[in-house]
Design an enzyme around this catalytic site. Structure first.
Site, short mmCIF file in Angstrom:
data_model
loop_
_atom_site.label_atom_id
_atom_site.label_comp_id
_atom_site.label_asym_id
_atom_site.label_seq_id
_atom_site.Cartn_x
_atom_site.Cartn_y
_atom_site.Cartn_z
N CYS A 97 -18.02 -1.33 8.76
CA CYS A 97 -17.02 0.46 8.32
C CYS A 97 -16.07 0.91 7.52
O CYS A 97 -15.10 -0.83 7.62
CB CYS A 97 -16.15 0.60 9.74
SG CYS A 97 -15.45 1.81 9.77
N CYS A 156 0.95 -0.90 0.18
CA CYS A 156 0.03 0.15 -0.37
C CYS A 156 0.71 1.33 -0.48
O CYS A 156 1.89 1.33 0.89
CB CYS A 156 -1.00 0.38 1.36
SG CYS A 156 -1.96 -1.72 2.04
N CYS A 158 -11.52 1.04 18.87
CA CYS A 158 -10.82 0.71 17.75
C CYS A 158 -9.48 0.15 17.76
O CYS A 158 -8.67 0.79 17.71
CB CYS A 158 -10.69 1.20 16.45
SG CYS A 158 -11.45 0.24 14.60
C1 DTB Z 1 -9.43 4.35 8.98
O1 DTB Z 1 -10.46 4.49 7.73
N1 DTB Z 1 -8.68 5.80 9.15
C2 DTB Z 1 -8.61 4.78 10.60
C3 DTB Z 1 -8.79 3.59 11.06
N2 DTB Z 1 -9.35 3.31 9.87
C4 DTB Z 1 -7.74 2.31 11.52
C5 DTB Z 1 -6.71 4.52 10.57
C6 DTB Z 1 -5.85 5.54 10.57
C7 DTB Z 1 -4.56 5.12 9.85
C8 DTB Z 1 -3.67 6.84 10.03
C9 DTB Z 1 -2.31 6.42 8.99
C10 DTB Z 1 -1.40 5.08 10.80
O2 DTB Z 1 -1.57 6.10 12.01
O3 DTB Z 1 -0.54 4.87 11.23
FE1 SF4 Z 2 -1.32 -1.99 3.76
FE2 SF4 Z 2 -2.17 -2.46 6.28
FE3 SF4 Z 2 -0.18 -3.58 5.41
FE4 SF4 Z 2 -0.44 -0.72 5.93
S1 SF4 Z 2 -0.67 -2.27 7.40
S2 SF4 Z 2 0.41 -1.90 4.36
S3 SF4 Z 2 -2.88 -0.37 5.72
S4 SF4 Z 2 -2.26 -3.79 4.42
#
Ligand code: DTB
Ligand code: SF4
Ligand code: SAM
Length: 321
Positions: A193, A62, A102
């Site tokens: 969600c 990603c 969460c």
């Molecule tokens: C979502 O859509 N946003 C939140 C939750 N789902 C888990 C997380 C955002 C993560 C931002 C990058 C980080 O903190 O690593």
């Molecule tokens: Fe992708 Fe989730 Fe892995 Fe991040 S933690 S690289 S968003 S699969």
């Protein structure tokens, strides 16, 4: 007839959605706020808090994510095994007004170890009277069934962008695989969600297509997460061009009109948003955000600042249970 009733109960086309997105800005906001008022208490905001229970070492690519080994992350995979830490975080979340806790884990799919930790944590956190949400990648059906048995309220699994733009952002899985997990979660009665990230170089048409995808699920997601990209140094999207803030607001307004009853969360990216922009997001129909010093790995807006913002806007948080 209002737009939401005209579109109720049937699939929306891309052209219809684009016509809404491209309305004169204030007409769009007026329409979205009207829908928001009809279906929600506009004085209330739902707040959730996040805790990363496993971070780093992810094999997916990603392009936005700091936890991917493909992005040269220095974060070695590590999990929280001490339930005391998770309970303390959930208690703190409740104390600052969160009605949902969460937990997130890095990875394409959960390992047996982190899955077992999550199951245990869900049962304990629920006893505090806080709703639970989990995000840990793609799931098998037996895992979904187990999470339901543990009492999980929501599973977060984002489609992240439009089907057409997906390959530009992630090549190690397809959007169809993501949708399969969302369908399994829905099938077994866990609330969905889902959402995505804006500001990854996609066009407005991509943003519209992503919202249309979410709105055309057999049932609307109970919770829609709209993240604004947090540009993390070292990731391929580090220097992507900043998106227009009003297009961000337009996307929220479109989501509100197409999914009238859903919770719409302004998720990542609030730390760098002006209070006035956040207020505009609420006016456009956003009804939730994350509170707490940290999202999963990156920083979030300061708690005191968020509580003051709610106060200044005469908003109150939705209580637990
Ligand atoms: C979502 O859509 N946003 C939140 C939750 N789902 C888990 C997380 C955002 C993560 C931002 C990058 C980080 O903190 O690593
Ligand atoms: Fe992708 Fe989730 Fe892995 Fe991040 S933690 S690289 S968003 S699969
Ligand atoms: N590994 C699991 C997964 O990919 O579903 C769960 C954790 S992952 C970090 C959860 C979500 O966080 C992603 O789907 C993405 O939408 C969001 N996210 C990750 N990094 C982000 C960033 N830099 N900016 C905004 N959102 C981000």
């Amino acid at each position: 007839m209002s737009l939401d009733s005209a579109l109720m109960g049937r699939e929306v086309t891309f052209e219809e959605a684009r016509a809404i997105f491209e309305k004169p800005f204030w007409e769009l906001i007026y329409e979205a706020y009207g829908v928001h008022r009809r279906y929600h208490n506009v004085r209330e905001i739902q707040v959730s808090s996040l805790l990363s229970i496993q971070w780093g070492g992810c094999c997916e690519d990603c392009a936005y994510c700091v936890q991917s080994i493909r992005n040269g992350t220095k974060m070695a995979k590590q999990a929280i095994t001490d339930m005391g830490i998770i309970i303390a975080a959930a208690e703190w979340a409740k104390a600052i007004g969160s009605s949902r806790f969460c937990m997130g884990a890095s990875g394409r799919v959960p390992s047996d170890e982190i899955f077992a930790i999550a199951c245990k944590a869900i049962k304990i956190v629920k006893r505090l009277g806080v709703e639970t949400c989990l995000t840990m990648g793609m799931l098998r059906e037996d895992q979904v069934i187990k999470l339901k048995e543990c009492g999980l309220d929501y599973y977060n699994h984002n489609v992240d962008t439009s089907p057409g733009y997906y390959k530009k952002i992630i090549t190690t899985r397809t959007i169809e695989e993501r949708i399969q997990t969302i369908e399994l979660v829905r099938k077994h009665g866990i609330k969905v969600c889902t959402g995505g990230i804006l500001g990854m170089g996609e066009t407005n048409d991509d943003r519209i297509r992503m919202v249309v995808l979410l709105a055309n699920f057999v049932e609307h997601p109970e919770s829609v997460s709209i993240n604004r990209l947090v540009k993390v140094p070292g990731t391929p999207l580090e220097n992507v061009e900043e998106m227009d803030s009003f297009d961000f607001v337009r996307t929220i307004a479109l989501a509100r009109i197409l999914m009238p009853k859903s919770i719409i969360r302004v998720s990542a990216g609030r730390e760098t948003m002006a209070d006035e922009l956040q207020a505009l997001c609420f006016l456009a129909g956003a009804s939730a955000f994350f509170i707490g010093e940290r999202l999963l790995t990156v920083g979030n807006a300061k708690v005191e600042k968020d509580l003051a913002l709610l106060d200044r806007l005469n908003l109150k948080t939705v209580g637990c249970g």
